[in-house]
Design a protein around this motif. Structure first.
Motif, PDB file in Angstrom:
ATOM      1  N   ALA B  33      28.395   6.975   6.611  1.00 41.64           N
ATOM      2  CA  ALA B  33      29.309   5.835   6.501  1.00 41.64           C
ATOM      3  C   ALA B  33      28.600   4.546   6.911  1.00 41.64           C
ATOM      4  O   ALA B  33      28.708   3.518   6.245  1.00 41.64           O
ATOM      5  N   ILE B  34      27.834   4.615   8.006  1.00 41.48           N
ATOM      6  CA  ILE B  34      27.126   3.415   8.473  1.00 41.48           C
ATOM      7  C   ILE B  34      26.087   2.991   7.437  1.00 41.48           C
ATOM      8  O   ILE B  34      25.958   1.806   7.106  1.00 41.48           O
ATOM      9  N   ALA B  35      25.370   3.986   6.899  1.00 42.34           N
ATOM     10  CA  ALA B  35      24.379   3.652   5.876  1.00 42.34           C
ATOM     11  C   ALA B  35      25.040   2.954   4.701  1.00 42.34           C
ATOM     12  O   ALA B  35      24.523   1.959   4.179  1.00 42.34           O
ATOM     13  N   GLY B  36      26.218   3.443   4.312  1.00 39.72           N
ATOM     14  CA  GLY B  36      26.942   2.830   3.198  1.00 39.72           C
ATOM     15  C   GLY B  36      27.313   1.396   3.507  1.00 39.72           C
ATOM     16  O   GLY B  36      27.156   0.505   2.661  1.00 39.72           O
ATOM     17  N   GLY B  41      27.422  -3.838   2.388  1.00 43.25           N
ATOM     18  CA  GLY B  41      27.918  -5.064   2.997  1.00 43.25           C
ATOM     19  C   GLY B  41      29.277  -4.924   3.646  1.00 43.25           C
ATOM     20  O   GLY B  41      29.858  -3.846   3.747  1.00 43.25           O
ATOM     21  N   ILE B  42      29.794  -6.092   4.052  1.00 44.09           N
ATOM     22  CA  ILE B  42      30.961  -6.149   4.921  1.00 44.09           C
ATOM     23  C   ILE B  42      32.213  -5.617   4.232  1.00 44.09           C
ATOM     24  O   ILE B  42      33.066  -4.993   4.852  1.00 44.09           O
ATOM     25  N   HIS B  43      32.299  -5.810   2.911  1.00 43.27           N
ATOM     26  CA  HIS B  43      33.517  -5.375   2.231  1.00 43.27           C
ATOM     27  C   HIS B  43      33.661  -3.851   2.284  1.00 43.27           C
ATOM     28  O   HIS B  43      34.764  -3.313   2.437  1.00 43.27           O
ATOM     29  N   ALA B  44      32.528  -3.158   2.213  1.00 36.96           N
ATOM     30  CA  ALA B  44      32.560  -1.703   2.290  1.00 36.96           C
ATOM     31  C   ALA B  44      33.082  -1.274   3.651  1.00 36.96           C
ATOM     32  O   ALA B  44      33.917  -0.365   3.765  1.00 36.96           O
ATOM     33  N   ALA B  45      32.605  -1.957   4.712  1.00 34.45           N
ATOM     34  CA  ALA B  45      33.063  -1.621   6.059  1.00 34.45           C
ATOM     35  C   ALA B  45      34.554  -1.870   6.191  1.00 34.45           C
ATOM     36  O   ALA B  45      35.294  -1.055   6.771  1.00 34.45           O
ATOM     37  N   GLU B  46      35.008  -2.994   5.612  1.00 30.26           N
ATOM     38  CA  GLU B  46      36.446  -3.298   5.662  1.00 30.26           C
ATOM     39  C   GLU B  46      37.248  -2.217   4.935  1.00 30.26           C
ATOM     40  O   GLU B  46      38.298  -1.779   5.414  1.00 30.26           O
ATOM     41  N   LEU B  47      36.717  -1.772   3.805  1.00 30.35           N
ATOM     42  CA  LEU B  47      37.436  -0.760   3.024  1.00 30.35           C
ATOM     43  C   LEU B  47      37.574   0.536   3.819  1.00 30.35           C
ATOM     44  O   LEU B  47      38.647   1.148   3.864  1.00 30.35           O
ATOM     45  N   LEU B  48      36.475   0.937   4.478  1.00 36.70           N
ATOM     46  CA  LEU B  48      36.544   2.153   5.301  1.00 36.70           C
ATOM     47  C   LEU B  48      37.576   1.987   6.407  1.00 36.70           C
ATOM     48  O   LEU B  48      38.373   2.886   6.678  1.00 36.70           O
ATOM     49  N   GLY B  49      37.570   0.804   7.025  1.00 27.86           N
ATOM     50  CA  GLY B  49      38.538   0.540   8.093  1.00 27.86           C
ATOM     51  C   GLY B  49      39.958   0.606   7.582  1.00 27.86           C
ATOM     52  O   GLY B  49      40.837   1.203   8.210  1.00 27.86           O
ATOM     53  N   VAL B  50      40.192   0.031   6.401  1.00 28.99           N
ATOM     54  CA  VAL B  50      41.548   0.001   5.846  1.00 28.99           C
ATOM     55  C   VAL B  50      42.020   1.416   5.492  1.00 28.99           C
ATOM     56  O   VAL B  50      43.143   1.807   5.829  1.00 28.99           O
ATOM     57  N   THR B  51      41.162   2.202   4.854  1.00 34.50           N
ATOM     58  CA  THR B  51      41.624   3.549   4.472  1.00 34.50           C
ATOM     59  C   THR B  51      41.895   4.385   5.721  1.00 34.50           C
ATOM     60  O   THR B  51      42.909   5.085   5.787  1.00 34.50           O
ATOM     61  N   THR B  52      41.007   4.297   6.727  1.00 35.90           N
ATOM     62  CA  THR B  52      41.218   5.087   7.942  1.00 35.90           C
ATOM     63  C   THR B  52      42.485   4.635   8.657  1.00 35.90           C
ATOM     64  O   THR B  52      43.323   5.454   9.046  1.00 35.90           O
ATOM     65  N   GLY B  53      42.624   3.305   8.807  1.00 36.10           N
ATOM     66  CA  GLY B  53      43.792   2.772   9.511  1.00 36.10           C
ATOM     67  C   GLY B  53      45.088   3.124   8.797  1.00 36.10           C
ATOM     68  O   GLY B  53      46.057   3.569   9.422  1.00 36.10           O
ATOM     69  N   THR B  54      45.101   2.960   7.458  1.00 35.46           N
ATOM     70  CA  THR B  54      46.322   3.281   6.707  1.00 35.46           C
ATOM     71  C   THR B  54      46.675   4.754   6.859  1.00 35.46           C
ATOM     72  O   THR B  54      47.854   5.112   7.007  1.00 35.46           O
ATOM     73  N   ALA B  55      45.650   5.605   6.840  1.00 37.52           N
ATOM     74  CA  ALA B  55      45.916   7.042   6.967  1.00 37.52           C
ATOM     75  C   ALA B  55      46.599   7.329   8.296  1.00 37.52           C
ATOM     76  O   ALA B  55      47.598   8.051   8.351  1.00 37.52           O
ATOM     77  N   ILE B  56      46.062   6.751   9.369  1.00 31.75           N
ATOM     78  CA  ILE B  56      46.638   7.015  10.691  1.00 31.75           C
ATOM     79  C   ILE B  56      48.061   6.476  10.764  1.00 31.75           C
ATOM     80  O   ILE B  56      48.985   7.167  11.209  1.00 31.75           O
ATOM     81  N   LEU B  57      48.255   5.223  10.270  1.00 36.42           N
ATOM     82  CA  LEU B  57      49.592   4.621  10.340  1.00 36.42           C
ATOM     83  C   LEU B  57      50.600   5.401   9.502  1.00 36.42           C
ATOM     84  O   LEU B  57      51.727   5.647   9.941  1.00 36.42           O
ATOM     85  N   SER B  58      50.176   5.810   8.277  1.00 35.83           N
ATOM     86  CA  SER B  58      51.166   6.508   7.445  1.00 35.83           C
ATOM     87  C   SER B  58      51.469   7.884   8.013  1.00 35.83           C
ATOM     88  O   SER B  58      52.587   8.375   7.877  1.00 35.83           O
ATOM     89  N   GLU B  59      50.479   8.493   8.686  1.00 35.93           N
ATOM     90  CA  GLU B  59      50.760   9.781   9.337  1.00 35.93           C
ATOM     91  C   GLU B  59      51.804   9.597  10.439  1.00 35.93           C
ATOM     92  O   GLU B  59      52.769  10.353  10.540  1.00 35.93           O
ATOM     93  N   MET B  60      51.614   8.536  11.253  1.00 40.10           N
ATOM     94  CA  MET B  60      52.576   8.286  12.328  1.00 40.10           C
ATOM     95  C   MET B  60      53.965   8.035  11.758  1.00 40.10           C
ATOM     96  O   MET B  60      54.967   8.570  12.245  1.00 40.10           O
TER      97      MET B  60
END
Lengths: 425, 312
Positions: B33-36, B41-60
């Motif tokens: 993930a870090i290599a990606g 660039g930054i947009h990829a990192a944001e995308l990973l953050g968004v998918t992970t965060g959304t997954a956790i929030l929707s699970e809750m």
């Protein structure tokens, strides 16, 4: 040869290096009339009778029972009721000790010259499987007409427990002589003594002694729980597989615990029946863990007091080892013949079970290659066909599946409950 | 005398927890993930953050709505979210990533009963759904460090060097390009015994063997596209893969063969996601067919051969 699966447990065998101690004589003992698997005995004494050490107090009326003997000399103070672990009420003889421990005159060395003599002696001695099973030993000896092999089980795979280990280092000759005695009278050509490799002293001593005896081999076994389970120890000592629905006796095998074998030898020498046993008292609530030689029927509180148990923080008390032992609701109970350990634990914290993620760990560790996860699902669906299709009757409740489950599911317990769904044979 | 606790045996536990397994998977995913993120660039990192965060929030949200026990701390949703992010193109709009993540957790996992109950891999199913919903964005790849110049993945062009493939200096999904990072994570998971090596080995092995037999460049076939991530992290998902080692063996071979067929003879350049989803559907059958034979049980086939021998 393929090894059966199992788990590597922390040993916690703190008492391994300490000699066995005798507990100071208790004032009273309680002798329930059922300490073996089978039917209860009838009290052979009345209130107020004076009894001597080794005198019969419980008469074996039924075919499958073994008699019970006074473990102290003294007066019968009461005959009460006792509720056993499975809930049945049996009579219980209470004896107040006179402190003399005078041995009953009838305790004379039996003359054993044949197979029948040995089986009778084993019954009269009140001998039961000392490894924890509680099965009358004479039944095991009598079950096989022409035994092929005697397997002496010295695996002692449960954490904490060291009573067998101490016996093998302190009195290795009793084990070997007992083995020779049984082999001679039952006309068995070969005997194997299985010992876990975490007991090098016991392996060394027994190997030295058995070198002079024909037909006895000491088999070092991997220190993997549940090495002491009958099917596992048989497979790892002689490679025989017990087919489903059969017993060791059907294959011509007799398996006995080392302590049972040593006791039988002692009985034939002295004629003193089973009146005492060695109990490992340990656990994190115990300050001074010991192996204690106690009269049968001694109150467990006495053992706990002697070993400095922290009663204020005591949360769980186990009869037997931490893997298969039963938790007790109160420390006020008598030590019975099959009880090899008394484990006092401080913490009783158990996480709540979470959903199964099908990781398959329970299948990988099951020594009998069962699928606990599927058995649990079958139990939830109350699907008896699926339970039998997965061979639920083979489960020996060793608890490996529950031990490894990352979701903390009580698999072993569920499987035990599922067994009650099966139609009664 | 205070009451003692009476519970069924065993009275001790290995200490293994579901959360520990999930955290190990998250840790193992980090290198790739870090290599990606570094490559794209930054947009990829944001995308990973968004998918992970959304997954956790929707699970809750789901657990609250369905009145289930709050088990978000087992980190399984985080794993799903991160895995999904890693198989998305780096320039995907963030809201599409969030929508995919929501789909994975709510539709595929929670509606089927939550953790352990879904029969297909949530992240892969979400990706397939997104391929259908956002086809244009889901197939727009670019080479690392290039801005908005679309380029084809090495699976289509077939001209990336070995080192580029290993380090991830190629066009592709965020977490799929860096083969070295994926291998590192996969080997870590096997070393800490969180996953069994059977599925990755049979998956990659059967795929490599087929590539070799049919004359494709085996090494670059293995290192490019999503097959490494799929074999090491997706196919190995315990919930949707068979329970026993023999079941896992056939599962891995099935995945390898189907991936090979789709890659070379199907309409898509990449087949790992479909291969695993198809095999996921076969898992219940594999569980039945490849059930462990307990100790002391004479298997039906060997009993039959014995009978034949006797009659002969």
């Amino acid at each position: 040869m393929k090894r059966l699966s199992g788990i590597h447990l922390p040993h916690w065998k703190r008492t391994e290096e300490q000699p066995v101690r005798a507990l100071p004589l208790p004032e009273t003992v309680r002798l329930p009339m059922l300490m073996h698997t089978g039917d209860p005995c009838q009290p052979a004494v009345k209130k107020g009778d004076h009894v001597l050490l080794g005198q019969l107090v419980g008469e074996a009326v039924s075919e499958s029972a073994v008699p019970i003997h006074a473990s102290v000399s003294g007066t019968v103070s009461a005959i009460t009721q006792y509720r056993t672990a499975d809930g049945t009420e049996v009579p219980c003889v209470e004896i107040t000790s006179d402190g003399e421990q005078r041995i009953f005159d009838g305790c004379q060395p039996p003359s054993v010259k044949s197979r029948d003599d040995l089986i009778r002696a084993a019954r009269e001695s009140g001998c039961v499987g000392l490894g924890g099973s509680g099965k009358p030993t004479f039944l095991k000896l009598a079950a096989v007409q022409k035994p092929q092999m005697l397997i002496v089980n010295g695996a002692e795979c449960e954490p904490y427990l060291t009573s067998d280990s101490r016996l093998m280092t302190e009195h290795p000759e009793d084990v070997i002589e007992g083995t020779v005695l049984i082999m001679r009278l039952l006309k068995i050509k070969e005997a194997r003594i299985g010992i876990q490799t975490d007991k090098p002293a016991a392996i060394r001593k027994l190997s030295e002694l058995s070198a002079a005896q024909k037909g006895i081999t000491v088999c070092p076994l991997p220190a993997v729980y549940p090495q002491g389970a009958e099917k596992v120890v048989i497979y790892h000592t002689c490679g025989k597989v017990i087919p489903e629905g059969k017993t060791a006796a059907d294959l011509g095998l007799i398996t006995l615990n080392v302590s049972t074998v040593a006791f039988l030898y002692q009985y034939v020498q002295t004629g003193i029946p089973m009146t005492e046993r060695v109990v490992t008292v340990d656990g994190d609530a115990i300050k001074k863990p010991f192996n204690l030689r106690v009269p049968i029927g001694t109150n467990a509180v006495r053992l706990l007091e002697y070993t400095g148990c922290d009663f204020d923080h005591l949360h769980k008390l186990l009869c037997g080892g931490p893997m298969m032992g039963a938790a007790l609701s109160s420390p006020d109970f008598p030590i019975l013949k099959p009880q090899n350990g008394l484990i006092a634990c401080k913490s009783a914290k158990q996480p709540k079970p979470s959903p199964c993620i099908r990781c398959g760990r329970c299948i990988r560790v099951c020594p009998l290659n069962l699928m606990p996860v599927q058995l649990e699902r079958a139990y939830q669906k109350q699907d008896i066909r699926m339970l039998t299709a997965h061979h639920i009757t083979l489960c020996m409740n060793c608890g490996c599946c529950s031990y490894v489950c990352p979701a903390h599911r009580p698999l072993a317990d569920v499987i035990q409950q599922a067994k009650t769904l099966l139609p009664k044979p | 005398m205070k009451k003692l606790s009476v519970t069924p045996s065993p009275h001790t536990h290995s200490g293994m927890k579901t959360a520990y397994i999930m955290l190990c998977v998250l840790l193992a995913l980090l290198p790739a993930a870090i290599a990606g993120c570094l490559h794209f660039g930054i947009h990829a990192a944001e995308l990973l953050g968004v998918t992970t965060g959304t997954a956790i929030l929707s699970e809750m949200l789901c657990l609250l709505l369905f009145r289930r026990k709050m088990t978000v701390t087992d980190c399984s949703a985080a794993v799903t979210g991160l895995l999904l992010g890693m198989i998305l193109p780096p320039d995907l709009p963030l809201w599409q990533g969030a929508a995919g993540s929501f789909f994975a957790v709510v539709i595929v996992k929670q509606i089927f009963g939550g953790l352990g109950q879904n029969f297909v891999n949530p992240a892969l199913t979400a990706r397939v759904a997104m391929m259908l919903a956002f086809t244009q964005q889901m197939t727009a790849f670019r080479a690392p460090a290039a801005d908005a110049v679309s380029s084809a993945t090495p699976l289509i062009t077939g001209n990336a060097s070995f080192w580029d493939l290993l380090l991830g200096n190629t066009a592709g999904c965020i977490g799929e390009t860096c083969a070295a990072g994926l291998l590192l994570g996969g080997i870590f998971l096997m070393l800490v015994q969180v996953v069994s090596p059977v599925i990755p080995l049979t998956y990659l092995g059967s795929f490599a063997l087929l590539s070799l037999l049919f004359g494709f460049d085996t090494v670059s076939q293995l290192l490019s596209g999503g097959i490494l991530l799929a074999a090491l992290f997706m196919a190995n998902d315990p919930v949707t893969s068979p329970l026993t080692a023999s079941g896992k063996f056939f599962f891995g071979i099935g995945c390898g063969c189907i991936t090979f067929i789709i890659r070379h003879y199907g309409g898509y350049p990449e087949g790992a996601a479909y291969a695993i989803l198809i095999m996921n559907l076969l898992t219940p059958m594999l569980d039945r067919r490849c059930a462990a034979i307990p100790f002391g049980v004479v298997s039906r086939s060997s009993a039959a051969t014995k009978k034949q021998k006797k009659t002969a």
